[in-house]
Design an enzyme around this catalytic site. Structure first.
Site, short mmCIF file in Angstrom:
data_model
loop_
_atom_site.label_atom_id
_atom_site.label_comp_id
_atom_site.label_asym_id
_atom_site.label_seq_id
_atom_site.Cartn_x
_atom_site.Cartn_y
_atom_site.Cartn_z
CG HIS A 45 -1.93 -1.09 1.20
ND1 HIS A 45 -3.00 -1.06 0.35
CD2 HIS A 45 -2.04 -2.26 1.89
CE1 HIS A 45 -3.74 -2.15 0.53
NE2 HIS A 45 -3.18 -2.90 1.46
CD GLN A 145 -0.22 -9.21 5.08
OE1 GLN A 145 0.06 -8.48 4.13
NE2 GLN A 145 -1.00 -8.84 6.09
#
Ligand code: 3PY
Ligand code: MG
Length: 250
Positions: A45, A145
């Site tokens: 991000h 993740q």
């Protein structure tokens, strides 16, 4: 490359880090000297380029291990993060065992994997090429993740993949995958997080999670999470700025 980070991760040491999102090497350097056990450099991000990431690593290493969250689970993003000198990678949104196996393969040199061999910062621009190539598989941490309902459903087969050194839960993406973006305290989201926690603890896979501040992360430590990221650069700057102003205005 930090020779201890993966070893400490695997032996279950408590490793408290924070997320770096700003392309400001001075902030990475400051964090690296603040007592964090690791820095989570966020290439997924925000706005960090590969060049920015290399500058952050140059500022923070070797005093603090740095793990790069790659923009996506691609061979190129993984090899580039490792070639600029990351101590490990965090692969976002690993939702099934095949993806997990590909991530491991791209992060490890043959014969363990398929990482391609280059000469960049990690290899001392050639000067420490031989030493790096011999040690890289042993020293490079591969963290995936789990942050989607599909990943929770597939958690047993994902953890069967050899070479996964740690699981980092993404509560925000998990909540989004359940149609409740940002609603991380929702009972169903919490139930899924607990499923992943139990699976990782049972198999002794290092487990981590993100929390916005110390109050959010403290309960996780008590529950056996060892690879935690508390806050991020932007949050800390914003909170401090607002606190100073509010102290003067009251
Ligand atoms: C998430 O909560 O989705 C994360 O990726 C936290 O790092
Ligand atoms: Mg996420």
């Amino acid at each position: 490359m930090n020779l201890d980070f993966r070893k400490r991760l695997l032996q279950g040491d408590l490793l408290t880090g924070t997320i770096v999102t700003l392309s400001c090497p001075q902030i990475a350097e400051l964090f690296s000297r603040s007592g964090f056990d690791w820095l989570f450099i966020d290439g997924e991000h925000g706005c960090l380029s590969l060049g920015d990431i290399q500058l952050l690593l140059q500022a923070a290493q070797p005093q603090c291990p740095c793990v790069v969250r790659v923009a996506a689970n691609h061979e190129v993003t993984i090899k580039q993060a490792l070639d600029v000198g990351a101590d490990g990678i965090i692969a976002p949104l690993v939702n099934d065992a095949d993806t997990a196996a590909r991530v491991v393969a791209w992060a490890k040199y043959p014969p363990l994997g398929k990482r391609s061999v280059g000469i960049a910062r990690a290899q001392g621009y050639g000067a420490s090429f031989a030493e790096y190539v011999i040690r890289a598989n042993e020293d490079t941490a591969v963290i995936i993740q789990v942050e989607h309902v599909d990943a929770v459903a597939n958690i047993a087969s994902i953890l069967d993949v050899s070479g996964i050194d740690g699981v980092f839960i993404g509560p925000y993406d998990l909540s989004a995958s359940m149609g409740k973006p940002g609603n991380i305290h929702d009972a169903d989201v919490q139930h899924h997080i607990e499923t992943v926690r139990q699976a990782c603890l049972k198999r002794r896979v290092a487990l981590g999670i993100f929390g916005v501040d110390a109050a959010a992360v403290a309960p996780f430590i008590k529950q056996g999470y060892t690879l935690n990221a508390v806050g991020m650069d932007t949050l800390m700057l914003g909170q401090s700025a607002r606190r100073v102003l509010s102290e003067l205005k009251t």
